[in-house]
Write a protein that holds these residues in place. Structure first.
Motif, PDB file in Angstrom:
ATOM      1  N   PHE A  23       0.801  -1.271  -0.021  1.00 34.38           N
ATOM      2  CA  PHE A  23      -0.059   0.254  -0.073  1.00 34.38           C
ATOM      3  C   PHE A  23       0.897   1.240  -0.118  1.00 34.38           C
ATOM      4  O   PHE A  23       0.695   2.062  -0.764  1.00 34.38           O
ATOM      5  N   MET A  24       1.911   1.339   0.757  1.00 35.44           N
ATOM      6  CA  MET A  24       2.789   2.302   0.799  1.00 35.44           C
ATOM      7  C   MET A  24       3.443   2.596  -0.430  1.00 35.44           C
ATOM      8  O   MET A  24       3.738   3.868  -0.765  1.00 35.44           O
ATOM      9  N   LEU A  25       3.918   1.525  -1.039  1.00 37.12           N
ATOM     10  CA  LEU A  25       4.596   1.595  -2.487  1.00 37.12           C
ATOM     11  C   LEU A  25       3.545   2.156  -3.599  1.00 37.12           C
ATOM     12  O   LEU A  25       3.950   2.931  -4.191  1.00 37.12           O
ATOM     13  N   PHE A  26       2.503   1.700  -3.310  1.00 39.54           N
ATOM     14  CA  PHE A  26       1.489   2.195  -4.224  1.00 39.54           C
ATOM     15  C   PHE A  26       1.099   3.579  -4.230  1.00 39.54           C
ATOM     16  O   PHE A  26       0.982   4.613  -4.934  1.00 39.54           O
ATOM     17  N   TRP A  27       0.902   4.153  -2.891  1.00 36.23           N
ATOM     18  CA  TRP A  27       0.802   5.338  -2.559  1.00 36.23           C
ATOM     19  C   TRP A  27       2.020   6.260  -3.037  1.00 36.23           C
ATOM     20  O   TRP A  27       1.719   7.544  -3.448  1.00 36.23           O
ATOM     21  N   ILE A  28       3.101   5.800  -3.041  1.00 37.22           N
ATOM     22  CA  ILE A  28       4.251   6.798  -3.262  1.00 37.22           C
ATOM     23  C   ILE A  28       4.643   6.869  -4.905  1.00 37.22           C
ATOM     24  O   ILE A  28       4.781   7.727  -5.467  1.00 37.22           O
ATOM     25  N   LEU A  29       4.350   5.793  -5.608  1.00 35.54           N
ATOM     26  CA  LEU A  29       4.600   5.522  -6.951  1.00 35.54           C
ATOM     27  C   LEU A  29       3.472   5.431  -7.743  1.00 35.54           C
ATOM     28  O   LEU A  29       3.547   5.883  -8.973  1.00 35.54           O
ATOM     29  N   ILE A  30       2.185   5.224  -7.719  1.00 34.47           N
ATOM     30  CA  ILE A  30       0.955   5.166  -8.221  1.00 34.47           C
ATOM     31  C   ILE A  30       0.031   6.053  -7.831  1.00 34.47           C
ATOM     32  O   ILE A  30      -0.390   6.966  -8.949  1.00 34.47           O
ATOM     33  N   ILE A  31      -0.575   5.912  -6.984  1.00 37.27           N
ATOM     34  CA  ILE A  31      -1.645   6.895  -6.679  1.00 37.27           C
ATOM     35  C   ILE A  31      -1.446   7.223  -4.970  1.00 37.27           C
ATOM     36  O   ILE A  31      -1.616   6.241  -4.397  1.00 37.27           O
ATOM     37  N   PRO A  32      -1.536   8.410  -4.751  1.00 39.50           N
ATOM     38  CA  PRO A  32      -1.481   9.639  -5.672  1.00 39.50           C
ATOM     39  C   PRO A  32       0.073  10.095  -5.934  1.00 39.50           C
ATOM     40  O   PRO A  32      -0.027  10.986  -6.767  1.00 39.50           O
ATOM     41  N   ALA A  33       0.935   9.053  -5.957  1.00 43.19           N
ATOM     42  CA  ALA A  33       2.255   9.016  -6.674  1.00 43.19           C
ATOM     43  C   ALA A  33       2.913  10.285  -6.015  1.00 43.19           C
ATOM     44  O   ALA A  33       3.497  11.296  -6.584  1.00 43.19           O
ATOM     45  N   THR A  34       3.387  10.522  -4.985  1.00 43.83           N
ATOM     46  CA  THR A  34       3.727  11.489  -4.077  1.00 43.83           C
ATOM     47  C   THR A  34       5.318  11.825  -4.675  1.00 43.83           C
ATOM     48  O   THR A  34       5.572  13.154  -4.600  1.00 43.83           O
ATOM     49  N   ALA A  35       5.653  10.877  -4.919  1.00 44.52           N
ATOM     50  CA  ALA A  35       7.175  11.095  -5.529  1.00 44.52           C
ATOM     51  C   ALA A  35       7.343  11.840  -6.850  1.00 44.52           C
ATOM     52  O   ALA A  35       8.408  12.276  -7.146  1.00 44.52           O
ATOM     53  N   PHE A  36       6.009  11.805  -7.482  1.00 42.12           N
ATOM     54  CA  PHE A  36       6.178  12.386  -8.842  1.00 42.12           C
ATOM     55  C   PHE A  36       5.361  13.635  -8.924  1.00 42.12           C
ATOM     56  O   PHE A  36       5.120  14.317 -10.065  1.00 42.12           O
ATOM     57  N   VAL A  37       4.761  14.464  -7.797  1.00 40.57           N
ATOM     58  CA  VAL A  37       4.022  15.395  -7.815  1.00 40.57           C
ATOM     59  C   VAL A  37       4.803  16.337  -8.256  1.00 40.57           C
ATOM     60  O   VAL A  37       5.877  16.832  -7.863  1.00 40.57           O
ATOM     61  N   GLY A  38       4.263  17.323  -9.496  1.00 53.29           N
ATOM     62  CA  GLY A  38       5.012  18.410 -10.053  1.00 53.29           C
ATOM     63  C   GLY A  38       5.907  18.171 -11.122  1.00 53.29           C
ATOM     64  O   GLY A  38       6.532  18.808 -11.633  1.00 53.29           O
ATOM     65  N   LEU A  39       5.986  16.795 -11.368  1.00 55.85           N
ATOM     66  CA  LEU A  39       6.912  16.240 -12.263  1.00 55.85           C
ATOM     67  C   LEU A  39       6.156  15.492 -13.441  1.00 55.85           C
ATOM     68  O   LEU A  39       6.744  14.815 -14.042  1.00 55.85           O
ATOM     69  N   GLU A  40       4.908  15.691 -13.403  1.00 58.21           N
ATOM     70  CA  GLU A  40       3.894  14.947 -14.102  1.00 58.21           C
ATOM     71  C   GLU A  40       4.221  15.168 -15.667  1.00 58.21           C
ATOM     72  O   GLU A  40       4.185  13.978 -16.441  1.00 58.21           O
ATOM     73  N   SER A  41       4.616  16.296 -16.100  1.00 55.29           N
ATOM     74  CA  SER A  41       5.244  16.194 -17.562  1.00 55.29           C
ATOM     75  C   SER A  41       6.529  15.382 -17.873  1.00 55.29           C
ATOM     76  O   SER A  41       6.817  15.082 -18.980  1.00 55.29           O
ATOM     77  N   ASP A  42       7.183  15.052 -16.844  1.00 51.00           N
ATOM     78  CA  ASP A  42       8.493  14.284 -17.244  1.00 51.00           C
ATOM     79  C   ASP A  42       8.258  12.863 -16.946  1.00 51.00           C
ATOM     80  O   ASP A  42       8.920  11.999 -17.182  1.00 51.00           O
TER      81      ASP A  42
END
Length: 270
Positions: A23-42
């Motif tokens: 679940f934590m892995l899902f949260w960070i990388l998929i939804i809401p993908a906190t690791a990629f917030v602000g980098l969506e275009s990349d």
């Protein structure tokens, strides 16, 4: 308690822990993908997936339980993502591998190498927490606490854990929990080097319990928010209530995980 009962209970605890890790892995990388917030275009793959399922957290209002500002706060803080969120994802992925009995028994080299990766990611992720706090990125700094505490109608007022009164601020709590997280890991590594694998495993259980509470907290926030209509904005919620739910869910998760860790060790000793 019979040996079979003990083994079954340990298996259940392992299964739940694996779910929380994923679940934590899902949260960070998929939804809401906190690791990629602000980098969506990349990260077009993540963006395309979010668009396909119709997910856009920025469409939420600020008076829901998890307002967009709590996720957008990471924009421009690449160092925090690299030192906290991504290492936490690695840590979460390693947990099921480290505790799977067949892997420990039959693939010892894999267990050792993933253990080293696990340990390094733990230390780096806690360094990321300190950077996060240094940059004032804690959740309490991004809530609208100027809103009226009595915004909610009486029937929707929430008292989650009345006996828990936060007597320390967010930073103090995270420093305390983070210190325990690092201490348990260091003790576990010490025993591994001493070839005392029984104590190594006991302290590793304490270490995981000291970190997996974050996933439990997220689930508690979701359950509380959904049950009261806060999560989707059906009932507007003030910054005070957002902080109350998030903070007390965290305290409850920490206490629950620490106690469950000690219960797990007790089962292992039987």
């Amino acid at each position: 308690m019979t040996a079979t009962t003990t083994k079954n209970r340990l298996r259940i605890i392992y299964t739940v822990t694996t779910f929380l890790s994923l679940f934590m892995l899902f949260w960070i990388l998929i939804i809401p993908a906190t690791a990629f917030v602000g980098l969506e275009s990349d990260y077009n793959l993540i963006s395309a997936f979010h668009q396909k399922i119709g997910f856009n957290f920025r469409e939420a209002q600020e008076n829901v339980l998890i307002p967009p500002r709590l996720l957008d706060k990471y924009i421009g803080h690449t160092l925090v993502k690299m030192t906290h969120q991504l290492p936490t994802a690695i840590w979460s992925a390693c947990v099921p591998l480290q505790f799977h009995p067949s892997i420990r028994r039959n693939y010892r080299s894999l267990h050792r190498y993933t253990g080293r990766l696990f340990a390094v990611s733990s230390y780096i992720s806690m360094g990321g927490v300190f950077i996060l706090l240094r940059r004032n990125l804690g959740f309490s700094r991004h809530l609208d606490l100027d809103l009226d505490l009595d915004l909610l109608p009486e029937e929707h007022k929430l008292h989650i854990i009345p006996i828990l009164k936060m007597t320390m601020d967010e930073a103090q709590l995270l420093f305390l929990v983070g210190g325990w997280f690092l201490y348990t890991l260091t003790r576990s590594i010490y025993y591994a080097r001493q070839k005392d694998f029984a104590n190594h495993q006991r302290w590793m259980v304490r270490h995981v319990a000291g970190g997996i509470w974050v996933a439990v907290q997220r689930l508690l926030v979701g359950i509380i928010g959904a049950s009261h209509g806060f999560l989707i904005g059906k009932v507007p919620v003030s910054g005070h209530v957002q902080g109350l739910v998030f903070g007390q869910s965290g305290v409850a998760a920490i206490i629950g995980c620490v106690l469950m860790g000690e219960y797990t060790i007790r089962l292992m000793n039987e």
